[in-house]
Scaffold this active site. Sequence first.
Site, PDB file in Angstrom:
ATOM      1  N   HIS A  33       6.624   1.297   0.060  1.00  0.00           N
ATOM      2  CA  HIS A  33       6.629   0.065   0.854  1.00  0.00           C
ATOM      3  C   HIS A  33       6.734   0.405   2.340  1.00  0.00           C
ATOM      4  O   HIS A  33       7.461  -0.232   3.100  1.00  0.00           O
ATOM      5  CB  HIS A  33       7.726  -0.895   0.387  1.00  0.00           C
ATOM      6  CG  HIS A  33       7.388  -1.521  -0.937  1.00  0.00           C
ATOM      7  ND1 HIS A  33       6.547  -2.609  -1.040  1.00  0.00           N
ATOM      8  CD2 HIS A  33       7.705  -1.167  -2.200  1.00  0.00           C
ATOM      9  CE1 HIS A  33       6.393  -2.914  -2.325  1.00  0.00           C
ATOM     10  NE2 HIS A  33       7.071  -2.048  -3.050  1.00  0.00           N
ATOM     11  N   LEU A 123      -0.651   2.632 -11.070  1.00  0.00           N
ATOM     12  CA  LEU A 123      -1.269   3.887 -10.634  1.00  0.00           C
ATOM     13  C   LEU A 123      -2.569   3.599  -9.872  1.00  0.00           C
ATOM     14  O   LEU A 123      -3.448   4.434  -9.795  1.00  0.00           O
ATOM     15  CB  LEU A 123      -1.521   4.808 -11.826  1.00  0.00           C
ATOM     16  CG  LEU A 123      -0.268   5.232 -12.612  1.00  0.00           C
ATOM     17  CD1 LEU A 123      -0.635   6.091 -13.819  1.00  0.00           C
ATOM     18  CD2 LEU A 123       0.714   5.999 -11.725  1.00  0.00           C
ATOM     19  N   ASP A 170      -3.128   3.232  -0.989  1.00  0.00           N
ATOM     20  CA  ASP A 170      -3.783   3.495  -2.272  1.00  0.00           C
ATOM     21  C   ASP A 170      -5.259   3.824  -2.088  1.00  0.00           C
ATOM     22  O   ASP A 170      -5.779   4.788  -2.656  1.00  0.00           O
ATOM     23  CB  ASP A 170      -3.659   2.274  -3.199  1.00  0.00           C
ATOM     24  CG  ASP A 170      -2.219   1.907  -3.460  1.00  0.00           C
ATOM     25  OD1 ASP A 170      -1.334   2.720  -3.138  1.00  0.00           O
ATOM     26  OD2 ASP A 170      -1.967   0.799  -3.973  1.00  0.00           O
TER      27      ASP A 170
END
Length: 389
Positions: A33, A123, A170
Amino acid sequence: MKADLQQQFFEQYGKHADETFFSPGRVNLIGEHIDYNGGLVMPCAITFGTYLLVAFNNDNVFRFKSLNFNEETEIPVNAEHRKTGETWYNYPLGVINHFQQSGKELRGLDLLFFGDIPIGSGLSSSASIEVVTAFALNELFSAGYNKLELVKLAQSVENKFIGVSCGIMDQFAVAFGEKDKALKLDCNTLAYEAVDSNLGDYVLAIINTNKPRKLAESKYNERVKECQTALTALQHELNITYLCDINSDTFDRHKYLITDPTVQKRAQHVVEENDRVKKAAEALNNNDLNGFGKLMYASHDSLRDLYEVSGTELDTVVQYAKTNPDVAGARMTGAGFGGCAIALVKGDGFKRFSNDVIAYYTEKIGYAPSVYSSLIGDGVGVLKEQVKS
Ligand code: GLA
């Protein structure tokens, strides 16, 4: 795997695919985060991922099929593209929409997706499918984007088309990942370093809690907002752009500006976690895996107590890890609210770890987790091997 997928493509579309692309999933070693707060993160790409097989068609439609989901669809190339419910093909459709909105001319495609990332496991299956689609379109239509532009494009699809206010970690990790390396990424400047993830005697275990991630997206967006509130409060006295522009000392001196105690806790996590990533990078450079492991535990505690994105399932995995002398450290990874934990486990103790964590977790939670020994793999690319027919 590739030959099987070609066979599947043939069965679905009655012809061979022109190209096959692959984009991995990711785990984040530490720095959770943090990306949307402009700080440091340390993700790596894993060998699970999303395969995309594609062939041009002359029917002026995009056909979407997946080996993971029954839903399939056919959408005219020039239709106005909109998100429909929660279906999986919103992700590639969002990417297609972005290309078209940016003036890139596309033509009909038959697409077949297959992912071996456990779904809803945190994931990054969504970043993986976005990036593989963006990469494929860029290649197939010579759209001329560089990799970083594709990463930003995929993030923008997630933010605007899908509606999750995620940061860039990501998409960046699945695009730029390198075998056996962790990426130390500065989410403010986007400068990164591929750090040797030399784990020595240790392996990285991934423990999927198998807890469905309900409400994850709305809770995630809520945390993003809380961080913005904290930042605005601090900006009354500090000339900063992101929460991660300050360290824990500066935060302690100014935290009184944040009047809501919950918001203050969120900001404290962010600032301290960012400090932890710096220490973790040093520990990794010095091959100090015990030091790295301690920081992982500290990260987890903070995500549980200050950021409140863990949960009984993830906490149970970490609780178990602390009792096993073969484990240097463990923590939840990704957004939280279910999903996966990771642990640094001595290679020769992995089997015992795996058996014991499954037994411990099953007894406490009532169903089993899945445990994998992860391989750190490469980022997005074309799969080159020729297909035997
Ligand atoms: C999700 C988001 C990322 C990041 C992590 C938490 O995976 O997509 O951008 O914020 O959560 O670190």
